[in-house]
Write a protein that holds these residues in place. Sequence first.
Motif, PDB file in Angstrom:
ATOM      1  N   LEU A   1      -2.166   5.187   0.836  1.00 16.44           N
ATOM      2  CA  LEU A   1      -3.363   4.337   0.930  1.00 16.44           C
ATOM      3  C   LEU A   1      -4.009   4.398   2.307  1.00 16.44           C
ATOM      4  O   LEU A   1      -5.216   4.202   2.441  1.00 16.44           O
ATOM      5  CB  LEU A   1      -2.997   2.884   0.584  1.00 16.44           C
TER       6      LEU A   1
ATOM      7  N   MET B   1     -10.837   9.193  -3.715  1.00 23.54           N
ATOM      8  CA  MET B   1     -10.344  10.216  -2.797  1.00 23.54           C
ATOM      9  C   MET B   1     -11.411  11.242  -2.439  1.00 23.54           C
ATOM     10  O   MET B   1     -11.297  11.924  -1.438  1.00 23.54           O
ATOM     11  CB  MET B   1      -9.176  10.962  -3.433  1.00 23.54           C
TER      12      MET B   1
ATOM     13  N   LEU C   1       1.317   3.047  -2.330  1.00 21.86           N
ATOM     14  CA  LEU C   1       1.401   2.583  -3.712  1.00 21.86           C
ATOM     15  C   LEU C   1       2.161   3.628  -4.523  1.00 21.86           C
ATOM     16  O   LEU C   1       1.770   4.793  -4.533  1.00 21.86           O
ATOM     17  CB  LEU C   1      -0.015   2.410  -4.291  1.00 21.86           C
TER      18      LEU C   1
ATOM     19  N   HIS D   1     -10.554  10.644   3.838  1.00 17.93           N
ATOM     20  CA  HIS D   1     -10.037  11.586   4.815  1.00 17.93           C
ATOM     21  C   HIS D   1      -8.555  11.341   4.958  1.00 17.93           C
ATOM     22  O   HIS D   1      -8.014  10.362   4.480  1.00 17.93           O
ATOM     23  CB  HIS D   1     -10.748  11.387   6.145  1.00 17.93           C
ATOM     24  N   ALA D   2      -7.885  12.223   5.666  1.00 19.61           N
ATOM     25  CA  ALA D   2      -6.439  12.089   5.779  1.00 19.61           C
ATOM     26  C   ALA D   2      -5.960  12.590   7.125  1.00 19.61           C
ATOM     27  O   ALA D   2      -6.754  13.043   7.943  1.00 19.61           O
ATOM     28  CB  ALA D   2      -5.778  12.880   4.659  1.00 19.61           C
TER      29      ALA D   2
ATOM     30  N   PHE E   1       0.780   7.177  -3.773  1.00 19.74           N
ATOM     31  CA  PHE E   1      -0.526   7.270  -3.113  1.00 19.74           C
ATOM     32  C   PHE E   1      -0.402   6.857  -1.645  1.00 19.74           C
ATOM     33  O   PHE E   1       0.178   5.812  -1.341  1.00 19.74           O
ATOM     34  CB  PHE E   1      -1.535   6.340  -3.800  1.00 19.74           C
TER      35      PHE E   1
ATOM     36  N   LEU F   1      -8.730   5.285  -8.160  1.00 20.26           N
ATOM     37  CA  LEU F   1      -8.099   5.820  -6.946  1.00 20.26           C
ATOM     38  C   LEU F   1      -8.458   7.289  -6.755  1.00 20.26           C
ATOM     39  O   LEU F   1      -8.807   7.723  -5.656  1.00 20.26           O
ATOM     40  CB  LEU F   1      -6.574   5.661  -7.025  1.00 20.26           C
TER      41      LEU F   1
ATOM     42  N   TYR G   1      -3.442  13.151  -0.095  1.00 23.16           N
ATOM     43  CA  TYR G   1      -3.605  11.747  -0.468  1.00 23.16           C
ATOM     44  C   TYR G   1      -2.505  11.242  -1.394  1.00 23.16           C
ATOM     45  O   TYR G   1      -2.317  10.043  -1.517  1.00 23.16           O
ATOM     46  CB  TYR G   1      -4.949  11.537  -1.172  1.00 23.16           C
ATOM     47  N   ILE G   2      -1.853  12.157  -2.049  1.00 20.49           N
ATOM     48  CA  ILE G   2      -0.818  11.742  -3.006  1.00 20.49           C
ATOM     49  C   ILE G   2       0.451  12.562  -2.810  1.00 20.49           C
ATOM     50  O   ILE G   2       0.441  13.606  -2.149  1.00 20.49           O
ATOM     51  CB  ILE G   2      -1.275  11.889  -4.471  1.00 20.49           C
TER      52      ILE G   2
END
Lengths: 321, 121
Positions: A306, B18, A52, B22-23, A304, B14, A277-278
């Motif tokens: 996602l 977060m 996004l 997780h990533a 972002f 959003l 995350y971004i």
Amino acid sequence: MNYSYRALASTLVACALASVGGTDSAFAHGLAGKRFFPATLATDDPFVADELSLPTYSSRKTAASGDEPVTRETEWSAEFTKRITPNLGLGFEATYLRLSPEGGDVQKGFDNFAVGLKYQFYKNDEHETILSAGVDWDIGGSGAKRVGAESFSTFTPTFFFGKGFGDLPESTQFLRPFALTGVVGLAIPSRASTTTVTVEDDETIESVERNPNVLTWGFALQYSIPYLQSFVKDVGIPAPFNRMIPVVEFSLQTPLNRDGGATTGTVNPGVIWAGRYIQLGIEAVIPINAHTGGKTGVIAQLHFFLDDIFPRSIGRPLFEH
Amino acid sequence: MKRSACVIALLAWLLASMQSAHAHAFLDHAAPAVGSTIHGSPAEVRLWFTQELEPAFSTIRVLDQSGKQVDKADKAVDRDDKTLLRVSLPQLPPGTYQVVWRVLSVDTHVTEGDFRFEVAP
């Protein structure tokens, strides 16, 4: 939309759908082997991901042209891309425009909405290569005429590529963090010309504007500090600078027929910061020639990931293998 | 005004989401450092990642210049710090070594990579 364009769009969609399932599943997020490709601001990225961009902001003063005065163009746009399968994504884009002509009234409104379909058909981890193909549909008449939204649709079949240089020899290891991404597309309007009829002093004036096919092309050259420090040499660049990716983008348009004029476009030097995350990006927008005209502007984006923010819900493909 | 409020609310949602997300696990730093030259053989290779790892599906190997695995094959994710992956080494002679890793973060994202370090006399 006339029959031939509908047929073209249908064929492209059918080809993309028919080839689903023919390759291994891909990671989201623009990864090919060790390479992380960031989402670029002016040229579309070569991968399919759940992502996004909200917002993308740009502002630039355009040059005077004919009867049109120098105008400050400000855009706020949002783009959402959803993976249908691991390699097939559907995107939606909306852009809000504010046009402020010198000595004239400010005009505001939405540009035409756009829908895009992209299929990633090739990925090579060892050579950090991604290839994709897709088609964008700029939906004619869906935006506001007062900000110049076209009454006709435009279809743009596009080829996307991404190549990291991590496979360069050891002797040139400091060039390995470089990567090149790019796009080549053909924007085909659904109407060859647009006729406008105005009445002045009981006299009917008809003006015809020709709508050329336009080659839309561009590329982004980037140098990844995360790649340098994780895979080549930790040179001790501290956070937050260790997540930065300096980039130069070229975004160009070349009309191919109907007296469309010369190539126009911008060169955009800037930097992207990719977090967990971004992603944040900011670039200068510099016109490449006198035909493009105008002054240097700016583009900035908040993006972002996602697939990382919602790995178990909207960050996954709708259908997995 | 209403539109701005919606955008702000969406961004807030959003950002709040977060906190529990997780990533992908990317390499944050390593010891020996990526591309470094060290004097004397290190006792182990340690890799710190940006995310916690799944121990069963996270691997690390140390290879010599001929491609032969030279580590003690006892790779483990640290008990107290689940972002740390380590493997022990025997006494290494001077030379160039390659560290090859492939990890699975706790949300099932796979990442991989490799780098070299040199042991000097």
